[in-house]
Design an enzyme around this catalytic site. Structure first.
Site, short mmCIF file in Angstrom:
data_model
loop_
_atom_site.label_atom_id
_atom_site.label_comp_id
_atom_site.label_asym_id
_atom_site.label_seq_id
_atom_site.Cartn_x
_atom_site.Cartn_y
_atom_site.Cartn_z
N GLY A 22 0.82 -1.22 0.00
CA GLY A 22 0.00 0.00 0.00
C GLY A 22 0.84 1.26 0.00
O GLY A 22 0.49 2.25 0.64
N ALA A 23 1.93 1.24 -0.75
CA ALA A 23 2.91 2.32 -0.69
C ALA A 23 2.55 3.53 -1.53
O ALA A 23 3.24 4.55 -1.48
CB ALA A 23 4.29 1.80 -1.13
N ASN A 24 1.47 3.47 -2.29
CA ASN A 24 1.16 4.58 -3.20
C ASN A 24 0.44 5.74 -2.52
O ASN A 24 0.31 6.82 -3.10
CB ASN A 24 0.32 4.09 -4.38
CG ASN A 24 -1.00 3.48 -3.94
OD1 ASN A 24 -1.02 2.36 -3.45
ND2 ASN A 24 -2.09 4.21 -4.09
N GLY A 26 -1.11 7.58 1.59
CA GLY A 26 -1.25 7.53 3.04
C GLY A 26 0.00 7.14 3.79
O GLY A 26 1.12 7.60 3.49
N GLY A 28 1.59 4.33 3.85
CA GLY A 28 2.56 3.60 3.04
C GLY A 28 3.45 4.53 2.24
O GLY A 28 4.67 4.31 2.13
N TYR A 177 -13.42 -4.74 11.40
CA TYR A 177 -12.13 -4.05 11.26
C TYR A 177 -11.28 -4.26 12.50
O TYR A 177 -10.09 -4.59 12.42
CB TYR A 177 -12.37 -2.56 11.03
CG TYR A 177 -11.08 -1.77 10.84
CD1 TYR A 177 -10.26 -2.00 9.74
CD2 TYR A 177 -10.71 -0.79 11.75
CE1 TYR A 177 -9.09 -1.28 9.56
CE2 TYR A 177 -9.54 -0.06 11.58
CZ TYR A 177 -8.74 -0.30 10.48
OH TYR A 177 -7.57 0.40 10.32
#
Length: 309
Positions: A22-24, A26, A28, A177
């Protein structure tokens, strides 16, 4: 006595290889920026390659000498996890840092992954569990490998219903969650126990960002709709920036002083914001036998066995 803040100075990471899911965007994205600035080569493990390319452009503008690449990973698909691990194995490079960051938060309606898991339990926990297992040989090949798994302050309200782990009988968005994030925390702690017992040499930690402004607050609970009214005012007034929210995970993943099996979060009121420190471990994360039980259930569900993946 005041709780001490932790030094988040990133050591020299030159020559180290890191993977951030999820590095793209927030957290990440923020973690990737700091790792790259420290000299690490970072693989952006992302579902959307086009968004990954845009992220790399932004990161290069911030860190001109950054060494970055994209690798496709969809955590709602165990087949994607298998493909990601196979591509990594083909490269054969030891993995120094793995940050299990990507996730989904509280969609209003129950969804499922490609493999039939409840979307949050599958994407937030079971896929990272399987990913770590499949990358274990490359992690063990590194000199001082680290795995940091992102939990959440909502893990405090999490509960594992062993008879309904996939929320098929009853789905409440934030309950599911919380359960997935409790599972993440239990996994991180149990991974350290098993690493110590088997001699894998992995330093496993968990972290949570407190209340941090990311797209999770709209992508999940609001189906992508922007916040308005009171919710927007609370969001703007009380949640901290990504640059601060990443600090517990950054410390966990890079600091020479990070403790094996430790859990880090903000030091402010209710651990919502502030400098990083040791976080409160929820009672349900420490129930004797539950972490081992979860591990066994997870191996059965994902078809992956640590040490023989």
């Amino acid at each position: 006595m005041a709780t001490p803040s932790l030094d988040t100075t990133v050591p020299d990471l030159t020559g180290r290889l890191a993977i951030v899911t999820g590095a793209n965007s927030g957290l990440g994205f923020g973690l990737t920026e700091r790792l790259a600035a420290g000299g690490a080569e970072v693989i952006l493990a992302v579902r959307n390659r086009e968004k990954g390319k845009v992220a790399i452009e932004r990161l290069i503008a911030l860190v001109p000498r950054a060494k970055l690449s994209i690798r496709s990973l969809d955590l709602s698909s165990l087949a994607s996890v298998v493909a990601f691990a196979a591509e990594s194995s083909k490269d054969g490079r030891p993995i120094d840092i793995l940050i299990n960051n990507a996730g989904v938060m509280a969609p209003p309606l129950r969804g499922t992954t490609e493999d039939g898991f409840e979307l949050q339990m599958g994407s937030n926990y079971l896929a990272p569990f399987a990913l770590t297992a499949r990358l274990l040989p490359l992690l063990r090949a590194a000199e001082h490998p680290r795995v940091t798994t992102m939990s959440s302050i909502i893990a405090r309200r999490g509960k594992l219903d062993w008879d309904d782990l996939q929320a098929e009988k009853r789905y409440v968005p934030y309950d599911s969650y919380g359960a997935s994030k409790l599972a993440d925390l239990m996994f991180a702690r149990e991974l350290q126990v098993r690493s110590d017992a088997a001699g894998w040499g992995i330093l496993s930690t968990a972290a949570h960002p407190g209340g941090t402004k990311t797209n999770l607050q709209t992508a999940g609970p609001r189906d992508g709709r922007p916040m308005t009214g009171l919710g927007k005012r609370i969001y703007d007034a009380f949640l901290q920036s990504v640059s601060v929210g990443i600090l517990p995970a950054l410390y966990a993943a890079t600091s020479p002083a990070a403790a094996p099996g430790a859990y880090y979060g903000p030091k402010g009121f209710y651990e919502l914001r502030g400098a990083p420190t040791l976080a409160h471990v929820p009672r349900r994360a420490e129930i004797p036998g539950d972490a081992a039980r979860l591990w066994s259930v997870s191996e059965t569900l994902t078809g992956v066995t640590f040490g023989r993946s």
